[in-house]
Design an enzyme around this catalytic site. Structure first.
Site, mmCIF file in Angstrom:
data_model
loop_
_atom_site.group_PDB
_atom_site.id
_atom_site.type_symbol
_atom_site.label_atom_id
_atom_site.label_comp_id
_atom_site.label_asym_id
_atom_site.label_seq_id
_atom_site.Cartn_x
_atom_site.Cartn_y
_atom_site.Cartn_z
ATOM 1 N N ASN A 48 -5.311 -69.934 10.656
ATOM 2 C CA ASN A 48 -6.449 -69.032 10.886
ATOM 3 C C ASN A 48 -6.709 -68.896 12.382
ATOM 4 O OD1 ASN A 48 -8.805 -67.478 10.153
ATOM 5 N ND2 ASN A 48 -10.046 -69.253 10.683
ATOM 6 N N ASN A 58 -5.339 -58.436 15.453
ATOM 7 C CA ASN A 58 -4.502 -59.648 15.509
ATOM 8 C C ASN A 58 -3.184 -59.440 14.768
ATOM 9 O OD1 ASN A 58 -5.693 -62.078 16.971
ATOM 10 N ND2 ASN A 58 -7.472 -61.277 15.875
ATOM 11 N N GLY A 118 -7.570 -55.290 12.106
ATOM 12 C CA GLY A 118 -6.195 -55.776 12.231
ATOM 13 C C GLY A 118 -5.601 -55.801 13.624
ATOM 14 N N MET A 152 -11.921 -62.039 5.374
ATOM 15 C CA MET A 152 -13.326 -62.442 5.234
ATOM 16 C C MET A 152 -13.648 -63.095 3.897
ATOM 17 S SD MET A 152 -14.078 -61.652 8.181
ATOM 18 C CE MET A 152 -15.811 -61.525 8.544
ATOM 19 N N ARG A 153 -12.738 -63.937 3.425
ATOM 20 C CA ARG A 153 -13.021 -64.660 2.188
ATOM 21 C C ARG A 153 -12.721 -66.138 2.394
ATOM 22 N NH1 ARG A 153 -13.047 -62.013 -2.701
ATOM 23 N NH2 ARG A 153 -12.208 -63.837 -3.738
ATOM 24 N N LEU A 154 -13.520 -66.967 1.764
ATOM 25 C CA LEU A 154 -13.216 -68.398 1.775
ATOM 26 C C LEU A 154 -12.112 -68.636 0.753
ATOM 27 C CD1 LEU A 154 -16.727 -70.088 1.878
ATOM 28 C CD2 LEU A 154 -14.972 -70.154 3.651
ATOM 29 N N HIS A 180 -9.839 -68.184 14.958
ATOM 30 C CA HIS A 180 -11.300 -68.144 15.009
ATOM 31 C C HIS A 180 -11.731 -67.843 16.450
ATOM 32 C CE1 HIS A 180 -15.339 -68.957 13.663
ATOM 33 N NE2 HIS A 180 -15.536 -69.597 14.804
HETATM 34 C C1 GRF Z 1 -11.082 -61.874 15.113
HETATM 35 O O1 GRF Z 1 -12.089 -61.975 16.092
HETATM 36 C C2 GRF Z 1 -10.720 -63.214 14.542
HETATM 37 O O2 GRF Z 1 -10.866 -64.253 15.454
HETATM 38 C C3 GRF Z 1 -11.724 -63.361 13.428
HETATM 39 O O3 GRF Z 1 -11.863 -62.072 12.884
HETATM 40 C C4 GRF Z 1 -11.548 -61.110 13.888
HETATM 41 C C5 GRF Z 1 -10.490 -60.217 13.321
HETATM 42 O O4 GRF Z 1 -10.202 -59.138 14.181
HETATM 43 N N1 GRF Z 1 -11.324 -64.341 12.459
HETATM 44 P P1 GRF Z 1 -8.976 -58.183 13.884
HETATM 45 O O5 GRF Z 1 -9.194 -57.592 12.491
HETATM 46 O O6 GRF Z 1 -7.719 -58.971 13.967
HETATM 47 O O7 GRF Z 1 -9.069 -57.111 14.931
#
Ligand code: GRF
Length: 217
Positions: free
Chosen positions: A123, A30, A28, A106-108, A125
């Site tokens: 999202n 982000n 987490g 981590m789910r589609l 990426h």
């Molecule tokens: C990040 O690198 C993001 O780009 C990817 O998953 C990671 C999540 O990191 N989708 P965090 O849990 O926010 O530290």
């Protein structure tokens, strides 16, 4: 004018604070960047709820520390992806969520979810899409030996990391980088990119035109 028209207005005509839901499966960082940017006043929004498919996701701890509502939704309680997504959407509606951020979720997502929040589902990426989609972005870009990597913030569509791009930021790779230093710098860049894209969303400045996301002045 366009900007004003796009601003979300409450009953009294005053621009409304946007309710964000963050979906996260892991540590987490982000999510933390969003919380911090709200705290600093950069983002005029509220994290209404943090939802995880993993009970022990550190993202939930981060949220609790900031007195944000958290919810663990157990994928085992659903018989299909769509059924799980319906559970999520029910919560999003309950919390009157305006925009959903996938921050390491981590789910589609099913078509049901994407349709329910089209152009309101964002999202992050860790590569410059369309290069290196999927869950091992940093590893794939590093192993390929690219000279310039970066991150992409995009709206989510039915595909895997294929939705219209809101913004991208560069992360040039230096000769003395290690995978760790490359990734560490990349994450810092992510933490700027995601709040920046969200700010544009909150201010009503994003206009989706086919595959292109135009940024209004
Ligand atoms: C990040 O690198 C993001 O780009 C990817 O998953 C990671 C999540 O990191 N989708 P965090 O849990 O926010 O530290």
């Amino acid at each position: 004018m366009v900007k004003e028209a796009n601003k979300k207005l409450g009953n009294n005509g005053i621009s409304k604070i946007i309710n964000i839901a963050v979906l996260a499966s892991g540590r987490g960082t982000n999510l933390q960047s969003i919380i911090d940017k709200i705290g600093s006043g950069y983002l005029n929004a509220k994290v209404a709820i943090v939802i995880s498919d993993k009970q022990d996701a550190f993202a939930l701890e981060r949220a609790k520390k900031h007195k944000i509502t958290t919810l663990f939704l157990d994928p085992k309680k659903a018989t299909s992806r769509e059924e799980y997504d319906k559970m999520v959407v029910k919560q999003l509606e309950k919390y009157k969520v305006d925009v959903v951020v996938l921050a390491g979720f981590m789910r589609l997502l099913s078509k049901y979810f994407v349709n329910a929040y089209r152009n309101k589902l964002i999202n992050i990426h860790p590569t410059l899409l369309p290069s290196f989609p999927g869950i091992h972005g940093y590893e794939d870009a590093w192993q390929y030996g690219v000279k310039i990597s970066g991150c992409t913030v995009h709206f989510v569509d039915e595909g895997c990391d294929t939705g219209p791009i809101i913004l991208q930021k560069f992360n040039p790779i230096k000769d003395d980088d290690t995978f760790e230093s490359f990734k560490e710098r990349g994450l810092k860049i992510e933490h700027e990119a995601l709040p920046e894209a969200l700010k544009l969303f909150c201010e009503g400045k994003l206009k989706v035109d086919g595959r292109r996301v135009k940024i209004l002045n």
